[in-house]
Enzyme design. Sequence first.
Site, PDB file in Angstrom:
ATOM      1  N   ASP A   1      39.246  -0.042 -25.430  1.00 53.16           N
ATOM      2  CA  ASP A   1      40.551   0.575 -25.597  1.00 53.16           C
ATOM      3  C   ASP A   1      41.410  -0.394 -26.401  1.00 53.16           C
ATOM      4  O   ASP A   1      41.279  -1.610 -26.274  1.00 53.16           O
ATOM      5  CB  ASP A   1      41.163   0.830 -24.217  1.00 53.16           C
ATOM      6  CG  ASP A   1      42.466   1.591 -24.274  1.00 53.16           C
ATOM      7  OD1 ASP A   1      42.948   1.864 -25.379  1.00 53.16           O
ATOM      8  OD2 ASP A   1      43.004   1.897 -23.195  1.00 53.16           O
TER       9      ASP A   1
ATOM     10  N   GLY B   1      44.549  -1.086 -26.228  1.00 50.48           N
ATOM     11  CA  GLY B   1      45.708  -1.657 -25.560  1.00 50.48           C
ATOM     12  C   GLY B   1      46.929  -0.765 -25.625  1.00 50.48           C
ATOM     13  O   GLY B   1      47.969  -1.094 -25.051  1.00 50.48           O
ATOM     14  N   GLY B   2      46.815   0.386 -26.294  1.00 53.37           N
ATOM     15  CA  GLY B   2      47.961   1.290 -26.405  1.00 53.37           C
ATOM     16  C   GLY B   2      48.475   1.768 -25.068  1.00 53.37           C
ATOM     17  O   GLY B   2      49.686   1.845 -24.839  1.00 53.37           O
TER      18      GLY B   2
ATOM     19  N   GLN C   1      47.219  12.325 -30.386  1.00 52.43           N
ATOM     20  CA  GLN C   1      48.335  12.312 -29.446  1.00 52.43           C
ATOM     21  C   GLN C   1      49.148  13.609 -29.627  1.00 52.43           C
ATOM     22  O   GLN C   1      48.653  14.559 -30.208  1.00 52.43           O
ATOM     23  CB  GLN C   1      49.198  11.066 -29.647  1.00 52.43           C
ATOM     24  CG  GLN C   1      48.538   9.774 -29.186  1.00 52.43           C
ATOM     25  CD  GLN C   1      48.458   9.638 -27.672  1.00 52.43           C
ATOM     26  OE1 GLN C   1      48.955  10.480 -26.910  1.00 52.43           O
ATOM     27  NE2 GLN C   1      47.828   8.565 -27.203  1.00 52.43           N
TER      28      GLN C   1
ATOM     29  N   GLY D   1      46.717  10.304 -24.225  1.00 54.08           N
ATOM     30  CA  GLY D   1      48.000  10.795 -23.750  1.00 54.08           C
ATOM     31  C   GLY D   1      47.926  11.956 -22.791  1.00 54.08           C
ATOM     32  O   GLY D   1      48.890  12.720 -22.662  1.00 54.08           O
TER      33      GLY D   1
ATOM     34  N   ASP E   1      36.277   8.090 -19.367  1.00 51.43           N
ATOM     35  CA  ASP E   1      36.408   6.863 -18.581  1.00 51.43           C
ATOM     36  C   ASP E   1      37.542   7.069 -17.602  1.00 51.43           C
ATOM     37  O   ASP E   1      38.446   7.867 -17.843  1.00 51.43           O
ATOM     38  CB  ASP E   1      36.706   5.652 -19.469  1.00 51.43           C
ATOM     39  CG  ASP E   1      38.177   5.586 -19.854  1.00 51.43           C
ATOM     40  OD1 ASP E   1      38.933   4.805 -19.219  1.00 51.43           O
ATOM     41  OD2 ASP E   1      38.599   6.331 -20.760  1.00 51.43           O
TER      42      ASP E   1
ATOM     43  N   CYS F   1      22.682   7.835  -5.274  1.00 51.65           N
ATOM     44  CA  CYS F   1      22.679   6.388  -5.476  1.00 51.65           C
ATOM     45  C   CYS F   1      21.606   5.774  -4.584  1.00 51.65           C
ATOM     46  O   CYS F   1      21.484   6.157  -3.414  1.00 51.65           O
ATOM     47  CB  CYS F   1      24.049   5.796  -5.149  1.00 51.65           C
ATOM     48  SG  CYS F   1      24.132   3.996  -5.221  1.00 51.65           S
TER      49      CYS F   1
ATOM     50  N   HIS G   1      28.686   3.445  -5.075  1.00 59.60           N
ATOM     51  CA  HIS G   1      28.392   4.856  -4.777  1.00 59.60           C
ATOM     52  C   HIS G   1      29.182   5.794  -5.686  1.00 59.60           C
ATOM     53  O   HIS G   1      28.626   6.729  -6.269  1.00 59.60           O
ATOM     54  CB  HIS G   1      28.709   5.192  -3.321  1.00 59.60           C
ATOM     55  CG  HIS G   1      28.742   6.674  -3.088  1.00 59.60           C
ATOM     56  ND1 HIS G   1      27.621   7.412  -2.807  1.00 59.60           N
ATOM     57  CD2 HIS G   1      29.774   7.564  -3.176  1.00 59.60           C
ATOM     58  CE1 HIS G   1      27.946   8.690  -2.715  1.00 59.60           C
ATOM     59  NE2 HIS G   1      29.245   8.812  -2.929  1.00 59.60           N
TER      60      HIS G   1
END
Length: 376
Positions: free
Chosen positions: A92, A94-95, A194, A221, A271, A311, A340
């Site tokens: 990423d 850093g925004g 965005q 966003g 993510d 798992c 898990h």
Amino acid sequence: MPFTLHHTDTHTGARAGVFHTAHGDIATPIFMPVGTVGSVKGVHFRELREAVKAQIILGNTYHLYLRPGIEVLRAAGGLHRFIGWERPILTDSGGFQVFSLTGIRKLRREGCEFRSHIDGSKHFFSPESVIDTERAIGADIMMAFDECPPGTADRGYARRSLDLTHHWLERCWQRYEDTEPLYGYHQSLFPIVQGCVYPDLRCESAEFVKQFPADGYAIGGLAVGEPTEQMYEMIEVVNAILPADRPRYLMGVGTPQNLLEAISRGVDMFDCVMPTRNGRNAMLFTPHGIMNMRNAKWANDFAPIDEEGVCSLDNTTSRAYLHHLFKAGELLALQIASIHNLAFYLWLVGQAREHILSGDFAEWKNDFLPRLGQRL
């Protein structure tokens, strides 16, 4: 980094493909565990490989820039070598961290001045310096520097923020083209769409970013305060415009339900900190619903955490034992729950992929989705 699209579901926009990187292939749809400072909280890389079966992890430019610092990462030969992770990494820009530093940052056309959350020292990110930092980190996939407006931003703020993000993207792309990777392998740069919750701004942004011949595109966003239905609407608006032959990455999302709904709308990559953060707070995600492991009902339940084989740890850890660990305040509880939950997220997107390829994704999703939110 070529993207091979294997199948698109005929009843939804769900896709199954493979994204090829220098550090390995990524089968999509995929979830990326968040390793902000070069580590996924409470999870060793051995467990990420073997129990979670992570194909790619995420790092963060802002945090890695502050510590351990770019000089250390350069000396180590990049983040892969520094942390001992041989599979793909995404960074990423850093925004989002800049967005979250309200009160200790100043935005302007040149870039962003901010104070470190660690020691209050003053720093400056420009689009050019962010690309240089991401080159030094050495991630396979780098994100363009953007501003992430709050989900409740008024139209005027959203308009100004979008103009700034587009200006920064042009400069990021130019720096990307003017520089070379430092460690001998290709790095991709993903532009970020965005526009907050305004369909016309999202359309404008999607049209703007697709002018750049990127290996993939991100949708940023969202999941920052707006209603869930608006998030789904924005995904549909954007994915109708973004190129179908490139991966689409929905940043920072979300719940298991969010993942399936976004996959059905054509998203390929995700993510989120939710699996590990919720795990550290005793919440487990399972194919049958949500378990709060602090609840007394688990104290004498000696069945495995989950009997679906999500798992490998679940076969050897009972619900009663995990309940005991949380009640006793043992760090092992946080580790087991985090592993898990990450394994469940990877299992979930893997199941989605299988059903997309077999042609029954819509039926499976509609049958499976109601279970995910149940409290057990």
